[in-house]
Write a protein that holds these residues in place. Structure first.
Motif, PDB file in Angstrom:
ATOM      1  N   TYR A  34      35.337  46.443  52.068  1.00  0.00           N
ATOM      2  CA  TYR A  34      35.939  45.977  53.032  1.00  0.00           C
ATOM      3  C   TYR A  34      34.433  45.811  54.200  1.00  0.00           C
TER       4      TYR A  34
ATOM      5  N   ASN B 266      41.739  63.459  42.617  1.00  0.00           N
ATOM      6  CA  ASN B 266      42.520  64.228  43.216  1.00  0.00           C
ATOM      7  C   ASN B 266      42.428  65.366  42.172  1.00  0.00           C
TER       8      ASN B 266
ATOM      9  N   GLY C 103      38.339  50.715  45.251  1.00  0.00           N
ATOM     10  CA  GLY C 103      37.329  50.168  45.832  1.00  0.00           C
ATOM     11  C   GLY C 103      36.230  50.035  46.148  1.00  0.00           C
TER      12      GLY C 103
ATOM     13  N   VAL D  41      38.599  54.676  41.186  1.00  0.00           N
ATOM     14  CA  VAL D  41      39.857  54.733  40.211  1.00  0.00           C
ATOM     15  C   VAL D  41      38.596  54.615  38.541  1.00  0.00           C
TER      16      VAL D  41
HETATM   17  C1  LIG Z   1      50.079  51.940  43.412  1.00  0.00           C
HETATM   18  C2  LIG Z   1      48.145  51.604  42.955  1.00  0.00           C
HETATM   19  C3  LIG Z   1      47.526  51.203  44.396  1.00  0.00           C
HETATM   20  C4  LIG Z   1      46.296  51.477  44.822  1.00  0.00           C
HETATM   21  N1  LIG Z   1      46.038  50.457  45.740  1.00  0.00           N
HETATM   22  C5  LIG Z   1      44.379  50.138  46.385  1.00  0.00           C
HETATM   23  C6  LIG Z   1      43.918  50.152  47.758  1.00  0.00           C
HETATM   24  O1  LIG Z   1      44.641  49.531  48.397  1.00  0.00           O
HETATM   25  N2  LIG Z   1      42.778  49.940  47.307  1.00  0.00           N
HETATM   26  C7  LIG Z   1      42.153  50.374  46.661  1.00  0.00           C
HETATM   27  O2  LIG Z   1      40.676  49.963  46.602  1.00  0.00           O
HETATM   28  N3  LIG Z   1      42.135  51.009  45.601  1.00  0.00           N
HETATM   29  C8  LIG Z   1      43.638  51.276  45.332  1.00  0.00           C
HETATM   30  N4  LIG Z   1      44.425  51.657  44.147  1.00  0.00           N
HETATM   31  C9  LIG Z   1      43.558  52.621  43.387  1.00  0.00           C
HETATM   32  C10 LIG Z   1      43.247  54.268  43.762  1.00  0.00           C
HETATM   33  O3  LIG Z   1      43.172  54.089  45.248  1.00  0.00           O
HETATM   34  C11 LIG Z   1      42.691  55.047  42.778  1.00  0.00           C
HETATM   35  O4  LIG Z   1      43.886  55.053  41.437  1.00  0.00           O
HETATM   36  C12 LIG Z   1      43.041  56.826  42.939  1.00  0.00           C
HETATM   37  O5  LIG Z   1      42.333  56.681  44.313  1.00  0.00           O
HETATM   38  C13 LIG Z   1      42.418  57.363  42.470  1.00  0.00           C
HETATM   39  O6  LIG Z   1      43.136  58.584  42.476  1.00  0.00           O
HETATM   40  P1  LIG Z   1      43.049  60.120  41.568  1.00  0.00           P
HETATM   41  O7  LIG Z   1      42.142  59.767  40.394  1.00  0.00           O
HETATM   42  O8  LIG Z   1      43.499  61.250  42.148  1.00  0.00           O
HETATM   43  O9  LIG Z   1      44.786  58.797  40.762  1.00  0.00           O
HETATM   44  C14 LIG Z   1      45.083  52.071  43.281  1.00  0.00           C
HETATM   45  C15 LIG Z   1      45.840  52.460  42.736  1.00  0.00           C
HETATM   46  C16 LIG Z   1      47.543  52.240  42.692  1.00  0.00           C
HETATM   47  C17 LIG Z   1      47.717  53.220  40.849  1.00  0.00           C
END
Ligand SMILES: Cc1cc2nc3c(=O)[nH]c(=O)nc-3n(C[C@H](O)[C@H](O)[C@H](O)COP(=O)(O)O)c2cc1C
Length: 186
Positions: free
Chosen positions: A116, A19, A111, A154
């Motif tokens: 999905y 992000n 994911g 991630v």
């Molecule tokens: C609290 C939490 C909940 C998450 N839930 C999901 C989810 O429901 N499905 C998924 O694919 N990834 C999930 N993720 C992974 C995040 O989508 C991913 O870490 C994020 O998009 C990365 O963005 P950033 O690099 O800006 O932090 C989750 C991560 C966190 C910390």
């Protein structure tokens, strides 16, 4: 040139790999953009509703930029939605203030795409999981745009992906987002 408002719903951009990149690149790419970083403005979760509503009134196009958390928006962005999109502002007899403004969801998803699908471990397609936000657009009279999302975003050092890979995906994501916004702005 249309004014683009980006509401960043990431709860802590100092710990973001994707992000953070998307927001920085967007600000470089589009002159008429305003990014409101909710984590910076409201670390205590106390949202200035009047300021947020004014930002929405001033905007021609609204982007919600967020990481997908538990199949939805992060809690800070959900609180922003709950508190800012009020009766007679966003809905209700006089709640036409957002009517006609395009709403574009831009989300990063941890994911992979195949998760999905009906036989994948997350079962449901992203478009289906986003239905509450799509309906939010209909209720407020906003014009729901095809969302922009990216999978595999991630990065956990030594476990998932590399920083270089997720940053590249973030830049690709921004390219698609900018193209979508160029189609909406004049
Ligand atoms: C609290 C939490 C909940 C998450 N839930 C999901 C989810 O429901 N499905 C998924 O694919 N990834 C999930 N993720 C992974 C995040 O989508 C991913 O870490 C994020 O998009 C990365 O963005 P950033 O690099 O800006 O932090 C989750 C991560 C966190 C910390």
């Amino acid at each position: 040139m249309s004014k683009v408002l980006v509401i960043s719903g990431h709860p802590d951009l100092s710990h973001s790999y994707t992000n953070r990149v998307i927001l920085a690149e967007l600000e470089q790419a589009i002159d008429t953009i305003t990014v409101r970083r909710l984590d910076e403005r409201y670390p205590d979760f106390r949202i200035d509703v009047a300021a947020e509503q004014q930002a929405l009134l001033d905007a021609d196009v609204v982007v919600l930029q967020f990481p997908f958390y538990w199949y939805s928006v992060p809690a800070l962005l959900k609180k922003w939605i709950d508190e800012v999109l009020t009766f007679n502002f966003a809905y209700g007899p006089e709640g036409d203030k957002l009517k006609g403004k395009p709403l574009l969801l831009s989300l990063t998803i941890g994911g992979p795409k195949e998760a999905y699908t009906p036989l994948g471990y997350n079962h449901f397609p992203i478009a289906e999981l986003l239905k509450p936000l799509e309906q939010l657009a209909y209720l407020t009279g906003m014009v729901y745009q095809p969302p922009v999302w990216s999978h595999g975003m991630v990065y956990i050092p030594g476990v998932y992906n590399t920083q270089e890979l997720v940053e590249r995906r973030a830049r690709e994501h921004t390219g698609r987002l900018v193209a979508a916004l160029q189609g909406l702005t004049s």
